[in-house]
Design a protein around this motif. Structure first.
Motif, short mmCIF file in Angstrom:
data_model
loop_
_atom_site.label_atom_id
_atom_site.label_comp_id
_atom_site.label_asym_id
_atom_site.label_seq_id
_atom_site.Cartn_x
_atom_site.Cartn_y
_atom_site.Cartn_z
N GLU A 41 0.98 -1.19 0.13
CA GLU A 41 0.09 0.07 0.05
C GLU A 41 0.68 1.23 0.08
OE1 GLU A 41 -3.49 1.71 -0.34
OE2 GLU A 41 -2.94 -0.38 -0.60
N LEU A 42 1.94 1.05 0.59
CA LEU A 42 2.99 2.37 0.64
C LEU A 42 3.29 2.44 -0.62
CD1 LEU A 42 4.08 4.53 2.37
CD2 LEU A 42 5.88 3.15 3.01
N GLY A 43 3.75 1.70 -1.36
CA GLY A 43 4.30 1.73 -2.82
C GLY A 43 3.19 2.14 -3.59
N ALA A 44 2.01 1.63 -3.46
CA ALA A 44 1.04 2.37 -4.21
C ALA A 44 0.75 3.85 -3.97
CB ALA A 44 -0.25 1.81 -4.14
N ALA A 45 0.92 4.26 -2.80
CA ALA A 45 0.64 5.85 -2.17
C ALA A 45 1.73 6.47 -2.96
CB ALA A 45 0.46 5.79 -0.85
N HIS A 46 3.09 5.83 -3.01
CA HIS A 46 4.18 6.75 -3.48
C HIS A 46 3.77 6.77 -5.12
CE1 HIS A 46 6.09 7.39 0.21
NE2 HIS A 46 6.68 6.08 0.32
N ALA A 47 3.30 5.89 -5.63
CA ALA A 47 3.06 5.97 -6.98
C ALA A 47 2.18 7.13 -7.10
CB ALA A 47 2.62 4.63 -7.51
N VAL A 48 0.93 7.14 -6.45
CA VAL A 48 -0.02 8.34 -6.71
C VAL A 48 0.58 9.65 -6.48
CG1 VAL A 48 -1.99 9.16 -5.74
CG2 VAL A 48 -2.06 6.91 -6.06
N GLU A 49 1.53 9.74 -5.55
CA GLU A 49 2.13 11.05 -5.17
C GLU A 49 3.10 11.39 -6.68
OE1 GLU A 49 3.39 11.62 -0.58
OE2 GLU A 49 4.34 9.68 -1.61
N ASP A 50 3.79 10.44 -6.91
CA ASP A 50 4.53 10.69 -8.16
C ASP A 50 3.88 11.01 -9.43
OD1 ASP A 50 6.77 10.18 -6.47
OD2 ASP A 50 7.07 8.01 -7.45
N ARG A 51 2.47 10.42 -9.52
CA ARG A 51 1.73 10.85 -10.71
C ARG A 51 1.16 12.16 -10.49
NH1 ARG A 51 -3.40 10.03 -11.26
NH2 ARG A 51 -3.56 8.16 -9.46
N VAL A 52 0.58 12.38 -9.46
CA VAL A 52 -0.09 13.88 -9.27
C VAL A 52 1.14 14.81 -9.36
CG1 VAL A 52 -1.54 15.22 -7.81
CG2 VAL A 52 -1.95 12.66 -8.16
N ARG A 53 2.14 14.73 -8.67
CA ARG A 53 3.06 15.80 -8.82
C ARG A 53 3.56 15.95 -10.35
NH1 ARG A 53 6.23 13.14 -5.69
NH2 ARG A 53 5.76 14.04 -3.82
N ALA A 54 3.67 15.16 -11.11
CA ALA A 54 3.91 15.34 -12.64
C ALA A 54 2.79 15.98 -13.16
CB ALA A 54 4.11 14.07 -13.11
N VAL A 55 1.60 15.82 -12.86
CA VAL A 55 0.57 16.50 -13.39
C VAL A 55 0.47 18.12 -13.11
CG1 VAL A 55 -2.01 16.78 -13.33
CG2 VAL A 55 -1.18 14.49 -13.44
N ARG A 56 0.87 18.17 -11.43
CA ARG A 56 1.13 19.58 -11.26
C ARG A 56 2.16 20.35 -11.76
NH1 ARG A 56 2.45 21.22 -5.16
NH2 ARG A 56 4.57 20.44 -5.70
N GLU A 57 3.29 19.61 -11.88
CA GLU A 57 4.35 20.35 -12.53
C GLU A 57 4.05 20.65 -14.11
OE1 GLU A 57 7.68 17.53 -12.13
OE2 GLU A 57 7.93 18.09 -9.91
N ALA A 58 3.47 19.90 -14.80
CA ALA A 58 2.83 19.97 -16.08
C ALA A 58 2.10 21.25 -16.12
CB ALA A 58 2.35 18.94 -16.65
#
Length: 233
Positions: A41-58
């Motif tokens: 679950e922690l791995g999945a949570a970090h994956a969501v963080e990375d994905r949303v962070r990329a969206v925000r940066e874009a």
């Protein structure tokens, strides 16, 4: 002391676990399953963080040029929630993994020493998140005692892991004594603290240098206990 780095090894089968006390066997598997679930679950949570962070940066460059920066702010709101969720999962993982490490160590220790099963009350106590001093005591159990008769290279790897664990414990004590905290703890108070409750918002969690080696250790405990029981049967 187990020395498994990487993936979790297979949990001992029912026939092997029958050699344990009823309370020991009943507690060991649920804690193991909780640790495995929370790691995923922690791995999945970090994956969501990375994905949303990329969206925000874009979306950031558009936010600087356009009057309405809704995509940037939307991604920022989701990222804040994702960060909070990941932090909560990590705290739960710490709580369960530290309990599993202590229970597994004390169980392995009593098997090696040939003592009878741990009592139901003792198992219940060891199945809850330990204080820092209780965890430290378990991690200080001599490798040569837990791995008596095992090859020297295996014991040496376990000693190296033990050094990493105890170094992480020292960092945890230092983190809890940080003068920047609202309520820094002296050594005696920190020893009685449970880190999931002692962690304070805005600061790195006190287990920051301890969780990864602790998971390596915990992931190897099922194999270490199962191997000992299989050899004894």
């Amino acid at each position: 002391m187990g020395d498994q780095e990487g993936p979790v090894l297979e949990f001992p089968g029912r026939k092997v676990l029958e050699q344990l006390g009823a309370a020991e066997a009943a507690a060991l598997r649920p804690l193991f399953e909780s640790v495995v679930f929370l790691q995923h679950e922690l791995g999945a949570a970090h994956a969501v963080e990375d994905r949303v962070r990329a969206v925000r940066e874009a979306a950031q460059w558009r936010a600087e040029e356009e009057r309405y920066a809704h995509p940037y702010h939307a991604a920022g709101a989701v990222l804040s929630a994702a960060n909070s969720y990941a932090d909560a999962v990590e705290a739960a993982l710490w709580s369960h993994a530290s309990a599993y490490a202590v229970l597994g160590t004390r169980l392995q220790e009593r098997l090696v020493e040939g003592r009878g099963p741990l009592s139901t009350a003792t198992v219940a106590e060891l199945s809850a998140e330990p204080t820092l001093s209780v965890l430290e005591a378990a991690l200080r159990v001599p490798v040569d005692e837990l791995l008596a008769g095992r090859p020297e290279d295996e014991r040496e790897r376990a000693r190296q892991l033990q050094e990493r664990l105890l170094s992480g414990v020292d960092v945890a004590y230092e983190a809890l004594a940080d003068d920047m905290l609202d309520k820094p703890l002296n050594r005696a108070a920190a020893a009685e603290a449970r880190l999931a409750a002692a962690a304070q918002p805005g600061f790195d969690p006190p287990w920051i240098h301890l969780l990864r080696p602790l998971l390596s250790y915990a992931n190897g405990l099922p194999f270490a206990i199962g191997r000992f029981l299989a050899c004894r049967s």
